[in-house]
Design an enzyme around this catalytic site. Structure first.
Site, PDB file in Angstrom:
ATOM      1  N   ASN A   7       5.764   1.391   8.613  1.00 38.30           N
ATOM      2  CA  ASN A   7       6.119   0.699   7.566  1.00 38.30           C
ATOM      3  C   ASN A   7       7.309   1.415   6.767  1.00 38.30           C
ATOM      4  O   ASN A   7       6.875   2.318   5.962  1.00 38.30           O
ATOM      5  CB  ASN A   7       5.015   0.281   6.607  1.00 38.30           C
ATOM      6  CG  ASN A   7       5.303  -0.474   5.556  1.00 38.30           C
ATOM      7  OD1 ASN A   7       6.440  -1.145   5.347  1.00 38.30           O
ATOM      8  ND2 ASN A   7       4.623  -0.659   4.394  1.00 38.30           N
ATOM      9  N   LYS A   9       9.066   0.278   4.590  1.00 40.18           N
ATOM     10  CA  LYS A   9       9.193  -0.082   2.845  1.00 40.18           C
ATOM     11  C   LYS A   9      10.598  -0.557   2.670  1.00 40.18           C
ATOM     12  O   LYS A   9      11.133  -1.014   3.444  1.00 40.18           O
ATOM     13  CB  LYS A   9       8.356   0.901   2.054  1.00 40.18           C
ATOM     14  CG  LYS A   9       7.012   1.274   2.400  1.00 40.18           C
ATOM     15  CD  LYS A   9       6.296   1.904   1.408  1.00 40.18           C
ATOM     16  CE  LYS A   9       5.082   2.483   1.950  1.00 40.18           C
ATOM     17  NZ  LYS A   9       3.798   2.455   1.004  1.00 40.18           N
ATOM     18  N   HIS A  94       0.236  -6.981   2.461  1.00 40.09           N
ATOM     19  CA  HIS A  94       0.430  -5.344   1.887  1.00 40.09           C
ATOM     20  C   HIS A  94      -0.062  -5.231   0.489  1.00 40.09           C
ATOM     21  O   HIS A  94       0.430  -6.085  -0.194  1.00 40.09           O
ATOM     22  CB  HIS A  94       1.472  -4.895   2.309  1.00 40.09           C
ATOM     23  CG  HIS A  94       1.437  -3.271   1.964  1.00 40.09           C
ATOM     24  ND1 HIS A  94       1.787  -2.664   0.955  1.00 40.09           N
ATOM     25  CD2 HIS A  94       1.742  -2.306   3.227  1.00 40.09           C
ATOM     26  CE1 HIS A  94       1.878  -1.356   1.109  1.00 40.09           C
ATOM     27  NE2 HIS A  94       1.890  -1.121   2.395  1.00 40.09           N
ATOM     28  N   GLU A  96       1.254  -3.638  -1.734  1.00 40.11           N
ATOM     29  CA  GLU A  96       2.397  -3.567  -2.897  1.00 40.11           C
ATOM     30  C   GLU A  96       2.744  -5.149  -3.003  1.00 40.11           C
ATOM     31  O   GLU A  96       3.241  -5.503  -4.069  1.00 40.11           O
ATOM     32  CB  GLU A  96       3.479  -2.666  -2.210  1.00 40.11           C
ATOM     33  CG  GLU A  96       3.218  -1.205  -2.233  1.00 40.11           C
ATOM     34  CD  GLU A  96       3.817  -0.294  -1.497  1.00 40.11           C
ATOM     35  OE1 GLU A  96       4.598  -0.795  -0.701  1.00 40.11           O
ATOM     36  OE2 GLU A  96       3.247   0.826  -1.296  1.00 40.11           O
ATOM     37  N   GLU A 166      -6.664  -0.390   4.357  1.00 38.14           N
ATOM     38  CA  GLU A 166      -5.950   0.498   3.688  1.00 38.14           C
ATOM     39  C   GLU A 166      -6.331   0.440   2.078  1.00 38.14           C
ATOM     40  O   GLU A 166      -6.156  -0.339   1.194  1.00 38.14           O
ATOM     41  CB  GLU A 166      -4.562  -0.345   3.427  1.00 38.14           C
ATOM     42  CG  GLU A 166      -3.702  -0.163   4.857  1.00 38.14           C
ATOM     43  CD  GLU A 166      -2.184  -0.110   4.414  1.00 38.14           C
ATOM     44  OE1 GLU A 166      -1.527   0.597   5.266  1.00 38.14           O
ATOM     45  OE2 GLU A 166      -1.584  -0.666   3.849  1.00 38.14           O
ATOM     46  N   GLY A 172       0.025   6.170  -0.507  1.00 36.58           N
ATOM     47  CA  GLY A 172       1.224   6.957  -1.053  1.00 36.58           C
ATOM     48  C   GLY A 172       0.649   8.093  -2.171  1.00 36.58           C
ATOM     49  O   GLY A 172       1.284   8.675  -2.906  1.00 36.58           O
ATOM     50  N   SER A 208      -1.766   7.318   3.429  1.00 30.27           N
ATOM     51  CA  SER A 208      -1.594   8.791   3.280  1.00 30.27           C
ATOM     52  C   SER A 208      -1.887   9.382   4.785  1.00 30.27           C
ATOM     53  O   SER A 208      -2.216  10.495   4.666  1.00 30.27           O
ATOM     54  CB  SER A 208      -2.225   9.418   1.983  1.00 30.27           C
ATOM     55  OG  SER A 208      -1.899   8.992   0.763  1.00 30.27           O
TER      56      SER A 208
END
Ligand code: PEP
Length: 249
Positions: A7, A9, A94, A96, A166, A172, A208
């Site tokens: 990904n 991003k 996702h 985010e 996730e 991250g 991560s």
């Protein structure tokens, strides 16, 4: 064969995405057992990256799509439009998107139905916040998320489907759950998938993952693959990740 989803991003422009995709293909030259690799650039780079990937074994994924098929939705992109530019898969839900665009499990369910209709492989992200993990309720939380999402779509049994577990607190941050924790959640995910008649779906871990820790996750029988963000936007690191996945087969 294990799966790796990269990904990218909102980190790379068109030229950078094209260069990275070319680098991935160069790295795979001569590799016989190529794992299932999906690269997910920004929407603006999909067309150009699709041209680079051509008929290679690396697949193109989009990072999101709209929950409606068509209409007055300024600035959004539909499943059909993604298919048109060569996407084979789409990341849905996702964290985010959930955090910054307010997406709910119901939205993600609608997107899932549309992705299936348009023959895009859905990569559905689920995961718990840290407070839920600390309360010992991670597996139940994730299971409920998935149940709501899957209930919205009538999927053909042969639909290729990926679920990425996730945990929000691992994305991250450099912090990862133990493999034991991942297994516990994956087990419940598989049980929900079985209820939905989708036991062939792949269950990935994301959060991560990097070249140093990928082996521990990818080598586990309960982990069908990984979804990688930060460590997938640089060629050296992405190649190292793909090499480990290729070696495991
Ligand atoms: C992600 O983007 O889904 C992700 C897991 O990011 P990172 O690998 O950077 O934690």
């Amino acid at each position: 064969m294990k799966t790796l989803v990269a990904n990218w991003k909102m980190e790379l422009g068109v030229r950078e995405s094209v260069a990275l995709a070319r680098g991935v293909l160069r790295g795979l030259r001569g590799v016989k057992e190529v794992p299932n690799v999906y690269v997910a650039p920004s929407h603006t780079a999909l067309t150009d990256v699709a041209k680079v990937l051509g008929r290679s074994r690396v697949m193109l994924a989009a990072q999101d799509m709209h929950r409606e098929a068509q209409g007055a939705y300024t600035g959004f992109v539909s499943a059909k439009q993604l298919k048109e530019v060569g996407a084979q898969a789409v990341i849905l839900g996702h964290s985010e998107r959930r955090a910054y665009a307010g997406e709910t499990d119901a939205d993600i369910g609608c997107k899932l139905a549309l992705a299936c209709e348009h023959h895009l492989d859905p990569i559905i992200c689920v995961g718990e916040p840290s407070a839920v993990r600390e309360a010992g309720e991670a597996a139940g939380y994730v299971s409920e998320q998935l149940q709501t999402i899957l209930a919205a779509a009538d999927m053909p049994k042969r639909q290729r489907l990926m679920i990425a577990y996730e945990p929000l607190w691992a994305i991250g941050t450099g912090v990862t759950p133990t493999i034991h924790d991942v297994r516990e959640v994956h087990l419940l995910i598989r049980s929900r998938l079985k209820d939905a008649g989708m036991e062939r779906a792949r269950v990935l871990y994301g959060g991560s993952v990097n070249a140093q820790n990928i082996y521990e996750f990818i080598n586990d029988d309960d982990v069908d693959g990984v979804l990688v963000g930060g460590a997938s936007v640089r060629l050296n690191s992405l190649r190292e990740l793909i090499n480990v996945v290729s070696e495991i087969g």
